[in-house]
Design a protein around this motif. Structure first.
Motif: not given
Length: 101
Positions: A66-72, A52-53, A30-32
């Protein structure tokens, strides 16, 4: 396509391999953060790369990311990789070599 990229693993096996719950895996989707394929019946299918991901994401979250940190971070890495590729193509085309910094 190598075998690690084929989306052939069902949710039950992924939960066993990763130790994550189905709820956690669906949340990451859901969070991409992971992109399973869907069968005609709607079941999710994952690749070994996806497994693995998922482990990588879960580990980072446990470490305080945080999820945002991972995506950024991934966006920045992708942009850098794209820049490096373009730079390499230009160097090759014009027979120049990168300078050391």
């Amino acid at each position: 396509m190598d075998y690690k990229s084929k989306k052939v693993i069902g949710m039950g096996v992924v939960t066993e391999l990763t130790g994550l719950s189905e709820r956690q895996i669906r949340y990451y989707e859901e969070k991409g953060l992971v992109f399973p394929e869907r069968t005609k019946g709607g079941s999710r299918k994952y690749s070994f790369h996806d497994v693995e991901r998922l482990v990588e994401v879960a580990t980072k979250l446990e470490d305080g990311w945080r999820i945002q940190d991972i995506k950024e971070r991934e966006r920045r890495l992708s942009a850098k990789q794209r820049d490096d590729l373009i730079r390499g193509q230009l160097n090759s085309a014009f027979r120049t070599f990168p300078t050391k910094k």
